[in-house]
Design an enzyme around this catalytic site. Structure first.
Site, mmCIF file in Angstrom:
data_model
loop_
_atom_site.group_PDB
_atom_site.id
_atom_site.type_symbol
_atom_site.label_atom_id
_atom_site.label_comp_id
_atom_site.label_asym_id
_atom_site.label_seq_id
_atom_site.Cartn_x
_atom_site.Cartn_y
_atom_site.Cartn_z
ATOM 1 N N ASN A 12 4.658 -5.501 12.186
ATOM 2 C CA ASN A 12 5.048 -5.412 13.604
ATOM 3 C C ASN A 12 6.184 -6.372 13.989
ATOM 4 O O ASN A 12 6.916 -6.095 14.930
ATOM 5 C CB ASN A 12 3.826 -5.616 14.514
ATOM 6 C CG ASN A 12 3.227 -6.978 14.362
ATOM 7 O OD1 ASN A 12 3.373 -7.622 13.328
ATOM 8 N ND2 ASN A 12 2.538 -7.430 15.391
ATOM 9 N N GLU A 15 0.261 -21.372 13.278
ATOM 10 C CA GLU A 15 1.690 -21.326 13.024
ATOM 11 C C GLU A 15 2.391 -22.036 14.178
ATOM 12 O O GLU A 15 1.821 -22.182 15.255
ATOM 13 C CB GLU A 15 2.177 -19.871 12.895
ATOM 14 C CG GLU A 15 1.640 -19.255 11.614
ATOM 15 C CD GLU A 15 2.308 -17.967 11.189
ATOM 16 O OE1 GLU A 15 2.445 -17.060 12.019
ATOM 17 O OE2 GLU A 15 2.672 -17.869 9.999
ATOM 18 N N CYS A 52 -0.210 -8.568 18.110
ATOM 19 C CA CYS A 52 -1.547 -9.106 17.852
ATOM 20 C C CYS A 52 -2.150 -9.810 19.062
ATOM 21 O O CYS A 52 -3.349 -9.741 19.296
ATOM 22 C CB CYS A 52 -1.486 -10.080 16.693
ATOM 23 S SG CYS A 52 -0.209 -11.332 16.944
ATOM 24 N N GLU A 82 -3.228 -15.346 10.209
ATOM 25 C CA GLU A 82 -2.910 -14.903 11.574
ATOM 26 C C GLU A 82 -3.375 -13.462 11.671
ATOM 27 O O GLU A 82 -2.740 -12.562 11.112
ATOM 28 C CB GLU A 82 -1.403 -15.001 11.826
ATOM 29 C CG GLU A 82 -0.879 -16.415 11.903
ATOM 30 C CD GLU A 82 -1.434 -17.197 13.079
ATOM 31 O OE1 GLU A 82 -2.066 -16.608 13.984
ATOM 32 O OE2 GLU A 82 -1.252 -18.420 13.094
HETATM 33 P P1 NDP Z 1 -2.653 -5.336 7.129
HETATM 34 O O1 NDP Z 1 -3.765 -6.319 7.099
HETATM 35 O O2 NDP Z 1 -2.939 -3.933 6.780
HETATM 36 O O3 NDP Z 1 -1.477 -5.789 6.151
HETATM 37 C C1 NDP Z 1 -0.880 -7.057 6.264
HETATM 38 C C2 NDP Z 1 -0.237 -7.403 4.947
HETATM 39 O O4 NDP Z 1 -1.248 -7.659 3.968
HETATM 40 C C3 NDP Z 1 0.640 -6.287 4.367
HETATM 41 O O5 NDP Z 1 1.756 -6.869 3.740
HETATM 42 C C4 NDP Z 1 -0.299 -5.642 3.368
HETATM 43 O O6 NDP Z 1 0.353 -4.950 2.340
HETATM 44 C C5 NDP Z 1 -1.024 -6.858 2.825
HETATM 45 N N1 NDP Z 1 -2.317 -6.571 2.222
HETATM 46 C C6 NDP Z 1 -3.166 -5.547 2.488
HETATM 47 N N2 NDP Z 1 -4.287 -5.681 1.743
HETATM 48 C C7 NDP Z 1 -4.134 -6.814 1.004
HETATM 49 C C8 NDP Z 1 -4.955 -7.484 0.053
HETATM 50 N N3 NDP Z 1 -6.162 -7.032 -0.296
HETATM 51 N N4 NDP Z 1 -4.487 -8.625 -0.509
HETATM 52 C C9 NDP Z 1 -3.285 -9.123 -0.165
HETATM 53 N N5 NDP Z 1 -2.454 -8.519 0.724
HETATM 54 C C10 NDP Z 1 -2.890 -7.386 1.306
HETATM 55 O O7 NDP Z 1 -2.022 -5.471 8.578
HETATM 56 P P2 NDP Z 1 -0.879 -4.586 9.221
HETATM 57 O O8 NDP Z 1 0.360 -4.711 8.394
HETATM 58 O O9 NDP Z 1 -1.444 -3.245 9.496
HETATM 59 O O10 NDP Z 1 -0.599 -5.364 10.577
HETATM 60 C C11 NDP Z 1 -1.360 -5.175 11.706
HETATM 61 C C12 NDP Z 1 -2.407 -6.271 11.842
HETATM 62 O O11 NDP Z 1 -1.780 -7.534 11.799
HETATM 63 C C13 NDP Z 1 -3.138 -6.210 13.158
HETATM 64 O O12 NDP Z 1 -4.502 -6.451 12.981
HETATM 65 C C14 NDP Z 1 -2.521 -7.345 13.946
HETATM 66 O O13 NDP Z 1 -3.337 -7.838 14.955
HETATM 67 C C15 NDP Z 1 -2.253 -8.337 12.868
HETATM 68 N N6 NDP Z 1 -1.225 -9.271 13.309
HETATM 69 C C16 NDP Z 1 -1.573 -10.574 13.591
HETATM 70 C C17 NDP Z 1 -0.645 -11.466 14.083
HETATM 71 C C18 NDP Z 1 -1.002 -12.872 14.354
HETATM 72 O O14 NDP Z 1 -0.093 -13.715 14.383
HETATM 73 N N7 NDP Z 1 -2.249 -13.218 14.595
HETATM 74 C C19 NDP Z 1 0.733 -11.047 14.349
HETATM 75 C C20 NDP Z 1 1.001 -9.684 13.978
HETATM 76 C C21 NDP Z 1 0.034 -8.828 13.488
HETATM 77 P P3 NDP Z 1 0.815 -3.410 2.535
HETATM 78 O O15 NDP Z 1 0.649 -3.056 3.957
HETATM 79 O O16 NDP Z 1 2.205 -3.437 2.097
HETATM 80 O O17 NDP Z 1 -0.083 -2.621 1.634
#
Ligand code: NDP
Length: 495
Positions: free
Chosen positions: A160, A469, A291, A257
């Site tokens: 995002n 962060e 988020c 996060e």
């Molecule tokens: P995901 O948890 O699906 O993915 C986040 C990252 O983790 C991606 O790069 C993904 O790879 C990777 N990933 C997925 N599974 C694993 C694993 N088992 N081990 C290591 N890495 C893994 O989140 P989204 O990308 O869908 O983002 C949305 C989410 O992020 C929402 O829940 C949102 O609230 C949260 N978010 C939190 C923020 C914060 O600062 N608190 C800010 C922005 C978003 P890939 O997708 O390439 O497979």
């Protein structure tokens, strides 16, 4: 004309960035990155193998040896040079971000790179301030306690805020003298590579910032790697749990996060327009894919109907469409899959007893039919137990709920496993502070929303995260304390 000027741009296959240059991955696998506004393929991206991740770690170890030994002022100058280049390349990188993420240009040109560059500037300024402590033990000796970098650190990004997350994570890590490996989300792999180019152009030694591309498997390789000292993830709660478990196998530190379902509490005495302005931003910025968004909007009964009546027309006036149109405020959702997940929540809301105020459907404009668009939706008279009220939708769906008194609303606002953010709107100074203190969340705003200057910590309570962060606190997450005790006399045996 900008290289990434419009939604029909296609690009050549993208590589990895290791050791200060682009390199081919060795997996033989590629994946597509898709334009959310059209669902057309922008380009193929090479997926990193375990060998590529090992190469990135080796490059980062070599980079660490150079970077951590460099004088503080020189490191500051390099990071500030990166800030300068980022500001020069702002519009170009913003266009690429819009192409890859669907976020409107009105956002990417003014926030994503701008706020990331601010972050780098903030941490660059702190490098010379990374000092330790001195303890005197008269007649026996003294101790010095100093910060040391951790070594090779890694970041895993969500889709995002792709380039902003890469900057938010790498800035404090690099400022503390570490080297860094970043894995962007598979859905938005492009702009982190531009950040790598910028760092190199600024004079960052080779290997200090690397980008490995790929899906969750590459994330696992980083979390489990025995030569990586620290992992910082932005993602879903479930992913956070997996990354923490994987990181435990080598006892590396984690910053998480994660998601949220944050409350906004609007009291009867609030300034109605301020509350509505903030509520709109807190729900529909980045098409609701934020988020910290305040998606549970509790409004006290005395103001409730006026609030809902004004909110609907304001929301319907938001311009939805081609994210390359500079007037557009709401772009498409990130992917077809995520769009259908969000539409599932819209359907659940429409089928519920909640009052449908507006939105939740495809826009009328047929030119948008191929993109992942959904009009911003408001549902009023919601119930705390409805699925779309309890679960993170990560799309433009706002739930409005009436409340009667402060104790009741605090109990309901805190009745969630999430604890990322929250806000209170009132003109009563004492109540504002009482409620802000009582909201169980890492970030609470009074009469505002989502203000995040680099100097203030950001992160979640409960299952919304671990660690922080931004701000000074992050320095503790990217350094370790070394205590050196110096004995000035003879060492006496105890036995
Ligand atoms: P995901 O948890 O699906 O993915 C986040 C990252 O983790 C991606 O790069 C993904 O790879 C990777 N990933 C997925 N599974 C694993 C694993 N088992 N081990 C290591 N890495 C893994 O989140 P989204 O990308 O869908 O983002 C949305 C989410 O992020 C929402 O829940 C949102 O609230 C949260 N978010 C939190 C923020 C914060 O600062 N608190 C800010 C922005 C978003 P890939 O997708 O390439 O497979």
């Amino acid at each position: 004309m900008n290289e990434y000027a419009n939604a029909s741009t296609t690009l050549p296959t993208q590589q990895l960035y290791i050791g200060g240059r682009y390199v081919d991955a060795t997996s033989g696998e590629t994946f597509e990155t898709i334009n959310p506004a059209t669902n057309r393929v922008i380009c193929e991206v090479q997926q990193a193998s375990q060998g590529d991740v090992d190469d990135a770690v080796a490059a980062a170890q070599a980079g660490f040896a150079v970077w951590s030994a460099m004088p503080a002022m020189e490191r500051t100058r390099i990071m500030l040079k990166a800030v300068e280049i980022l500001r020069e390349r702002n519009d170009e990188i913003a266009h690429l971000e819009t192409l890859d993420s669907g976020k409107p240009l009105s956002e990417t040109t003014t926030v994503d790179i701008v706020s990331g560059a601010d972050q780098i500037e903030y941490y660059a300024g702190l490098i010379s301030m990374l000092h330790g402590q001195h303890f005197d033990f008269p007649s026996s000796g003294f101790a010095s306690v100093k910060r040391e970098p951790l070594g090779v650190c890694a970041g895993i990004g969500a889709w995002n805020y792709p380039v902003q997350i890469a900057m938010w994570k790498s800035a404090p890590a690099l400022a503390c003298g570490n080297s860094f490996i970043f894995k962007p989300a598979e859905l938005t792999p492009l702009t982190a590579l531009k950040l790598a180019e910028v760092y190199t152009a600024a004079g960052l030694p080779d290997g200090v910032f690397n980008v490995v591309q790929g899906d969750y498997r590459v994330g696992q390789m980083l979390s489990r790697h025995e030569s990586i000292a620290k992992i910082s993830l932005t993602g879903e709660v479930g992913t956070g749990k997996k990354v923490m478990a994987d990181a435990a196998t080598t006892l590396k530190g984690v910053t998480l996060e994660l998601g949220g379902k944050s409350p906004i509490i609007v009291f009867d005495d609030a300034d109605l327009d301020n509350a509505i302005n903030a509520t709109l931003v807190a729900n529909f910025y980045s098409a609701g894919e934020v988020c910290s968004n305040g998606t549970r909007v509790f409004v006290q009964r005395g103001l409730y109907e006026a609030f809902v009546a004004k909110l609907g027309p304001r929301t319907e006036a938001l311009k939805i469409g081609d994210p390359f149109d500079p007037d557009v405020m709401v772009g498409p959702l990130i992917s077809r899959e995520h769009h259908s997940k969000v539409m599932g929540y819209m359907d659940a809301a429409l089928a519920s007893t909640a009052r449908h105020v507006c939105g939740g459907s495809a826009p009328d404009d047929v030119a948008l039919a191929n993109g992942n668009y959904v009009t911003p939706a408001i549902f009023a008279d919601c119930d705390d137990e409805m699925s779309f009220v309890r679960e993170e939708v990560f799309g433009p769906l706002m739930s409005v709920l009436p409340f009667d008194d402060e104790d009741e609303v605090l109990h309901r606002a805190n009745d969630t496993n999430y604890g990322l953010s929250g806000a209170v709107f009132t003109r009563d100074f004492a109540r504002a502070h009482r409620v802000a203190n009582a909201i169980e969340a890492g970030n609470v705003w009074i009469n505002s929303y989502n203000d995040l200057p680099p100097s203030i910590p950001f992160g979640g309570y409960k299952q919304s995260g671990y660690g922080r962060e931004n701000g000074l606190v992050t320095l503790d997450h990217f350094t370790q304390w070394k205590t050196i005790y110096a004995n000035l006399g003879d060492f006496e045996a105890y036995y």
